[in-house]
Design a protein around this motif. Structure first.
Motif, mmCIF file in Angstrom:
data_model
loop_
_atom_site.group_PDB
_atom_site.id
_atom_site.type_symbol
_atom_site.label_atom_id
_atom_site.label_comp_id
_atom_site.label_asym_id
_atom_site.label_seq_id
_atom_site.Cartn_x
_atom_site.Cartn_y
_atom_site.Cartn_z
ATOM 1 N N ILE A 29 36.165 43.040 43.817
ATOM 2 C CA ILE A 29 34.990 43.983 43.341
ATOM 3 C C ILE A 29 33.999 44.408 44.482
ATOM 4 O O ILE A 29 34.084 43.859 45.532
ATOM 5 C CB ILE A 29 33.875 43.039 42.510
ATOM 6 C CG1 ILE A 29 34.765 42.190 41.409
ATOM 7 C CG2 ILE A 29 32.816 43.753 41.966
ATOM 8 C CD1 ILE A 29 33.776 41.009 40.919
ATOM 9 N N PHE B 173 42.284 48.066 32.312
ATOM 10 C CA PHE B 173 42.084 46.619 32.006
ATOM 11 C C PHE B 173 40.918 46.731 30.678
ATOM 12 O O PHE B 173 39.715 46.995 30.840
ATOM 13 C CB PHE B 173 41.047 45.871 33.059
ATOM 14 C CG PHE B 173 41.902 45.942 34.307
ATOM 15 C CD1 PHE B 173 43.124 44.964 34.486
ATOM 16 C CD2 PHE B 173 41.512 46.621 35.276
ATOM 17 C CE1 PHE B 173 43.851 45.024 35.659
ATOM 18 C CE2 PHE B 173 42.290 46.723 36.624
ATOM 19 C CZ PHE B 173 43.623 45.743 36.595
ATOM 20 N N LYS C 159 40.395 51.861 37.129
ATOM 21 C CA LYS C 159 40.902 50.689 36.549
ATOM 22 C C LYS C 159 40.135 50.634 35.175
ATOM 23 O O LYS C 159 40.622 49.806 34.615
ATOM 24 C CB LYS C 159 40.844 49.528 37.265
ATOM 25 C CG LYS C 159 41.303 49.778 38.823
ATOM 26 C CD LYS C 159 40.709 49.352 39.796
ATOM 27 C CE LYS C 159 41.260 49.608 41.198
ATOM 28 N NZ LYS C 159 40.222 49.480 42.280
ATOM 29 N N ARG D 144 30.793 47.062 33.287
ATOM 30 C CA ARG D 144 32.264 47.425 33.715
ATOM 31 C C ARG D 144 32.243 47.869 34.869
ATOM 32 O O ARG D 144 31.904 48.962 35.400
ATOM 33 C CB ARG D 144 33.292 47.644 32.570
ATOM 34 C CG ARG D 144 32.925 46.911 31.126
ATOM 35 C CD ARG D 144 34.211 47.557 30.336
ATOM 36 N NE ARG D 144 35.345 46.437 30.776
ATOM 37 C CZ ARG D 144 36.463 47.253 30.950
ATOM 38 N NH1 ARG D 144 36.834 48.371 30.425
ATOM 39 N NH2 ARG D 144 37.512 46.477 31.182
ATOM 40 N N LYS E 168 43.556 38.532 34.374
ATOM 41 C CA LYS E 168 43.589 40.036 33.810
ATOM 42 C C LYS E 168 43.231 40.993 34.992
ATOM 43 O O LYS E 168 43.973 42.074 35.082
ATOM 44 C CB LYS E 168 42.178 40.311 32.767
ATOM 45 C CG LYS E 168 42.274 41.579 32.335
ATOM 46 C CD LYS E 168 41.607 41.778 31.106
ATOM 47 C CE LYS E 168 39.903 41.574 31.329
ATOM 48 N NZ LYS E 168 39.228 42.007 29.937
ATOM 49 N N TYR E 169 42.493 40.707 36.003
ATOM 50 C CA TYR E 169 42.081 41.281 37.277
ATOM 51 C C TYR E 169 43.031 41.109 38.281
ATOM 52 O O TYR E 169 42.606 41.583 39.693
ATOM 53 C CB TYR E 169 40.730 41.543 37.472
ATOM 54 C CG TYR E 169 39.752 41.801 36.359
ATOM 55 C CD1 TYR E 169 39.791 43.220 35.947
ATOM 56 C CD2 TYR E 169 39.160 41.093 35.511
ATOM 57 C CE1 TYR E 169 39.099 44.035 34.958
ATOM 58 C CE2 TYR E 169 38.497 41.727 34.386
ATOM 59 C CZ TYR E 169 38.354 43.098 34.019
ATOM 60 O OH TYR E 169 37.855 43.544 33.016
ATOM 61 N N SER E 170 44.270 40.235 38.328
ATOM 62 C CA SER E 170 45.109 40.110 39.410
ATOM 63 C C SER E 170 46.521 40.300 38.868
ATOM 64 O O SER E 170 47.248 39.446 38.864
ATOM 65 C CB SER E 170 44.776 38.833 39.937
ATOM 66 O OG SER E 170 45.146 37.807 39.103
ATOM 67 N N GLU F 17 37.118 43.657 48.010
ATOM 68 C CA GLU F 17 37.612 44.548 47.147
ATOM 69 C C GLU F 17 39.087 44.574 47.626
ATOM 70 O O GLU F 17 39.490 44.740 49.147
ATOM 71 C CB GLU F 17 36.794 45.894 47.376
ATOM 72 C CG GLU F 17 37.478 46.781 46.029
ATOM 73 C CD GLU F 17 36.794 48.296 46.299
ATOM 74 O OE1 GLU F 17 36.085 48.360 47.460
ATOM 75 O OE2 GLU F 17 37.212 48.951 45.243
ATOM 76 N N GLY G 289 43.536 39.109 43.236
ATOM 77 C CA GLY G 289 43.462 40.585 42.612
ATOM 78 C C GLY G 289 42.681 41.646 43.159
ATOM 79 O O GLY G 289 42.696 41.909 44.140
ATOM 80 N N ILE G 290 42.269 42.506 42.052
ATOM 81 C CA ILE G 290 41.806 43.935 42.619
ATOM 82 C C ILE G 290 40.294 43.464 43.578
ATOM 83 O O ILE G 290 39.981 44.315 44.269
ATOM 84 C CB ILE G 290 41.627 44.742 41.599
ATOM 85 C CG1 ILE G 290 40.427 44.289 40.386
ATOM 86 C CG2 ILE G 290 42.825 45.251 40.986
ATOM 87 C CD1 ILE G 290 40.234 45.445 39.406
ATOM 88 N N ASN H 239 39.670 36.398 32.953
ATOM 89 C CA ASN H 239 39.258 37.569 34.034
ATOM 90 C C ASN H 239 40.360 37.506 35.261
ATOM 91 O O ASN H 239 40.740 38.491 35.625
ATOM 92 C CB ASN H 239 37.927 37.364 34.277
ATOM 93 C CG ASN H 239 37.113 37.976 33.410
ATOM 94 O OD1 ASN H 239 37.446 38.625 32.395
ATOM 95 N ND2 ASN H 239 35.814 38.007 33.394
#
Ligand code: ADP
Length: 871
Positions: free
Chosen positions: A804, A827, A823, A818, A774-776, A854, A801-802, A771
């Protein structure tokens, strides 16, 4: 006689001469009357002097000699003595004689002695006399003087008393006895007589007497005292006395007067009281002479004008008054005084020191001498009006308040007519003027049955209990409309007598209230209708977690009336296994004012099990006061069923997919090595890519299978002991191979071994690292921390990364969740990885959480207990 006969006539004549001379010269008056006609044959000078006559009376009869005795008893007495031969003696007899040309009164002691011959016949009378006129007159004068002094004593109502020191007895005259209250004539000892003095005064009286009896004093005493009066009547006496002493200083007599001073003493006391009254009066009381100069001013007056002593106030009365007021009143004052002898009015006084102008009400009048009727001076009684004026102002404010009140306010007099009705009242009852109010009996303001009610219920209650309040009907005079009011009445008593004086009433028009109540009832009905129409159950609690409302939907589900649902009545429909959990969660959410959400099973009226999802939120008033919870319950039985079907389907599908995918993977690996052996690298690479996709597919199927296992409680764990950091290092190395962009940095603490399912924990770590990668997409590093703390080991995966959003953080651990947004499609994923991870960690007795900002990155962490092995 014989002897006499022997004496010579010459000798006899000589003796007679001597005798005559003797008689003539005797100072004692003597006369001799001879014969029945009383011829004066002899009278001496002394008697002639008494008679005021000359010797020419000799030879005349007694009647001729003293004709002025006619009408007086003497002629008859002489005749009687002559006739009877009995001598006559008179003591202090009055004789009126003509002397010096006028009748004069004399007093004599005299004797008429009959002279008899041998035969006893009376031949003459010898008259001897003593002039006692002087004595008698002196005595008479004395008697008169005594009488006069008695009269004076009597006039002064004085009694007298005399104390004889030799016997120590006191004798009292009748007045003194009366004043001392003695019934008898007895004489009393001096000390005994002092018992009449009241104990209060006894010491003082005894001291005064001692002083008078002291030879060295002025011998006088003057005492006023109260008596121990036999009857309860008060009596005061004054005794004035004097002691008399001889040359040796021995007391001879102690005597004096006693007088009743009760009346004047009481009058004096009254006067003293009056003076005290005047001196201490709250009002200013003053007096001026006829020139207008103040001669007296009582304490209150001195205070008012600031005079410290008599010198301060002895000045023209005009000094104490405000100039303008004097000018304004001067003519009215003059007229008042001249015509009626008095003047009254409001006038301002002036304080001598501060100059403060003090509003006062003055009442001035002339004092005249009651005897001469001439004016003596002027007196005035003045009242300080300051307090009254402030009170009046306060009163005016109150009146303004009452007058402008929105409620009706009135004063009802005993004749059944309002003497006052405020503005709101006049409007409410349709009055145009105060005049109309004061002439309209209250009977006109009610319908006949309502006035009967007033007379029967209201008035008696006010009379006996002092008040009445309640709803009654009144009538508007103009429109005739009869409408309800809430009336609060109170009996107002006369302050002075305590007798009921009038009735005060405050009435509120109830029409707006009734309309508002009606509207509220209508709204409530509408609200109920709306909630009943809703397919979900709506509920409400008070501030103490107890249910206060639940709508018809729930009532229909349970087929039990509202009353039985209230409080905690609603929980009895929850299936036993869920009951405790639901109650606890409800309570703890409520206590912390958290949003509440809970799923449970309910047994409905038909005995069917229904799944509920209930949620609610705390409610607050505008001012922030908590008022309870409002929430809903939705029947999710069908949803649950569909979920179960889906889970079952997923379970079967993933299971069925797994076997062919495993076969494909095996064939792919065989194919790859065959191509490599034959040197066909291109084909071999393609088959390798195919293998990678098959791996992804296997993972997806694995996740789906795990989910179904979690749902059905079939997730198996094979715990064993392993070194935590070693596992982390192996996994990081493997995953570093999948990315060229990110550099995985390890910051590992000495963690030691843990006891858990190594496969599953590896699955979690893999999920967190994948994760993070994936999310950065724009970052180039991932940091992995491990740490051992007390009784747990912790791992965190930090990416840059992005991130939450704050409100989504807790939801990422939910199944299929999710984070939505642009986005979503960037992803790929099913939203199952974190769900499975959190289930694994929970099952292993640990915790999982995330901190994130975030746009800046996230840090996912979990902790596992260290002491599980022993268990
Ligand atoms: P998936 O990644 O397959 O969607 P996960 O359960 O692993 O499912 O994650 C759930 C959701 O959590 C993701 O869709 C993503 O929105 C969010 N998420 C998880 N890890 C991160 C991360 N490191 N940074 C930002 N968002 C994340």
């Amino acid at each position: 006689m014989e002897q006499r006969n022997n004496i010579s006539a010459e000798h006899i004549a000589g003796i007679e001469d001597i005798y005559r001379t003797l008689v003539e010269e005797l100072p004692l008056p003597v006369a001799l009357y001879v014969g029945k006609d009383m011829r004066v044959t002899q009278v001496n000078n002394s008697l002639l002097k008494v008679w005021g006559k000359g010797t020419d009376v000799i030879g005349k009869t007694f009647r001729e000699a003293l004709p002025e005795l006619e009408g007086q008893p003497f002629y008859d007495i002489l005749d009687e003595v002559y006739a009877s031969g009995i001598p006559y003696q008179a003591a202090e007899d009055r004789v009126d004689l003509f002397i010096d040309g006028r009748m004069q009164t004399f007093y004599f002691n005299f004797t008429y002695k009959p002279l008899k011959d041998e035969k006893g016949n009376v031949w003459g009378i010898l008259n001897t006399a003593t002039d006692v006129t002087e004595l008698i007159l002196t005595r008479k004068k004395l008697e008169e003087a005594q009488e006069n002094s008695n009269l004076a004593l009597k006039a002064a109502d004085l009694g007298t008393w005399v104390m004889d020191p030799s016997t120590n007895f006191v004798s009292l005259d009748s007045r003194a006895r009366e004043l001392f209250g003695y019934q008898d004539n007895e004489v009393r000892e001096f000390d005994d007589s002092l018992k009449i003095v009241h104990p209060e005064d006894r010491d003082y009286v005894e001291l005064a007497i001692q002083k008078a009896l002291d030879p060295d004093s002025d011998h006088a005493c003057d005492v006023k005292f109260k008596t121990v009066s036999a009857n309860d009547k008060q009596q005061y006496l004054r005794c004035v006395g004097k002691a008399y002493f001889d040359d040796q200083g021995n007391i001879l007599r102690f005597a004096g007067t006693v007088e009743d001073i009760t009346e004047e003493t009481l009058a004096q006391k009254e006067l003293t009281k009056f003076l005290a009254l005047i001196e201490n009066s709250q009002d200013l009381i003053g007096m001026t002479d006829m020139q207008g100069n103040v001669v007296y001013m009582n304490k209150a007056g001195q205070n008012l004008v600031g005079a410290a002593c008599a010198e301060d106030y002895r000045r023209p009365s005009t000094d104490f008054l405000v100039r303008e007021d004097l000018d304004r009143f001067s003519s009215a004052m003059k007229v008042g005084m001249a015509t009626e002898g008095r003047f009254s009015g409001e006038i301002r006084y002036k304080h001598l020191q501060t100059g403060e102008q003090i509003p006062c009400y003055i009442n001035a009048f002339i004092i005249t001498d009651p005897d001469t009727n001439k004016p003596l001076g002027m007196a005035s009684v003045t009242r300080d009006l300051r307090e009254e004026k402030t009170r009046l102002k306060e009163q005016q404010k109150l009146i303004a308040l009452v007058e402008n009140s929105k409620d009706l306010m009135s004063i009802l007099e005993q004749d059944g007519i309002n003497s006052y009705l405020n503005k709101a009242g006049k409007e409410l009852l349709g009055f145009d003027s105060d005049e109309e109010v004061k002439t309209t009996p209250i009977a006109k303001l009610h319908a006949p049955e309502d006035i009967a009610f007033v007379e029967r219920e209201v008035i008696p209650s006010i009379q006996t209990k002092g008040s009445w309040s309640g709803v009654m009907n009144v009538r508007n005079l103009k429109t005739g409309e009869i409408f309800p009011v809430f009336n609060s009445t109170i009996r107002i008593d006369d302050v002075a007598t305590g007798e009921p004086a009038c009735i005060g009433a405050i009435m509120r028009d109830l029409r707006p209230e009734i309309a508002a109540k009606q509207e509220l009832a209508d709204r409530e009905k509408l609200f109920r209708d709306i909630t009943t129409a809703s397919p979900v159950a709506l509920w409400m609690t008070g501030t103490n977690t107890e249910l206060t409302y639940i709508n018809q939907v729930w009532i229909d589900w349970t087929n039990t009336p509202l009353e039985e649902q209230l409080g905690f009545g609603w929980t009895k429909f929850i299936v036993d296994e869920d009951k405790e959990r639901v109650r606890n969660l409800f309570r703890s959410d409520f206590e912390q004012r958290r949003p509440h959400e809970c799923q449970y099973r309910l047994i409905d009226a038909n005995g069917r099990e229904r799944w509920m999802i209930c949620s609610g939120n705390p409610q607050y008033k505008v001012d922030g006061t908590f008022i309870g919870y409002i929430g809903t319950c939705v029947d999710i039985t069908e949803l649950k069923q569909l979920q179960r079907q889906k889970d079952e389907f997923l379970g079967i599908a993933s299971h069925e997919l797994k076997t062919p995918v495993t076969s494909i993977k095996a064939y792919a690996q065989v194919l790859e090595s065959m191509f490599r052996d034959s040197g066909d690298e291109r084909k071999a690479d393609m088959v390798k890519k195919m293998d990678a996709q098959v791996n992804r597919l296997t993972n997806l199927i694995g996740d789906l299978l795990d989910v179904t296992k979690i749902q059905t409680g079939k997730l198996q764990f094979n715990d064993c002991e392993f070194d935590f950091n070693t596992l982390v290092k192996e996994l990081a190395e493997d995953l570093q191979r999948t990315t060229r962009k990110h550099h995985i940095i390890l910051e590992l603490d000495a963690t030691g071994t843990i006891f858990a399912d190594k496969e599953r924990i590896g699955q979690v770590i893999t999920n967190l690292i994948t994760n993070a990668i994936k999310y950065s997409p724009n970052a180039d590093k991932i940091v992995i921390f491990t740490k051992k703390e007390k009784d747990e080991v912790r791992l965190c995966v930090q990416d840059f990364g992005i991130g939450i959003p704050d409100d989504k953080k807790d939801k990422v651990f939910e199944q299929f969740y999710r984070v939505s947004g642009d986005k979503q499609h960037t992803f790929p994923g099913l939203g199952l990885g974190l769900y499975i991870s959190s289930e694994i960690i929970k099952r292993e007795g640990g915790k999982i959480w995330v901190t994130s900002i975030e746009g800046r990155g996230s840090t996912f962490c979990f902790s596992l207990p260290l002491n599980r092995k022993g268990n």
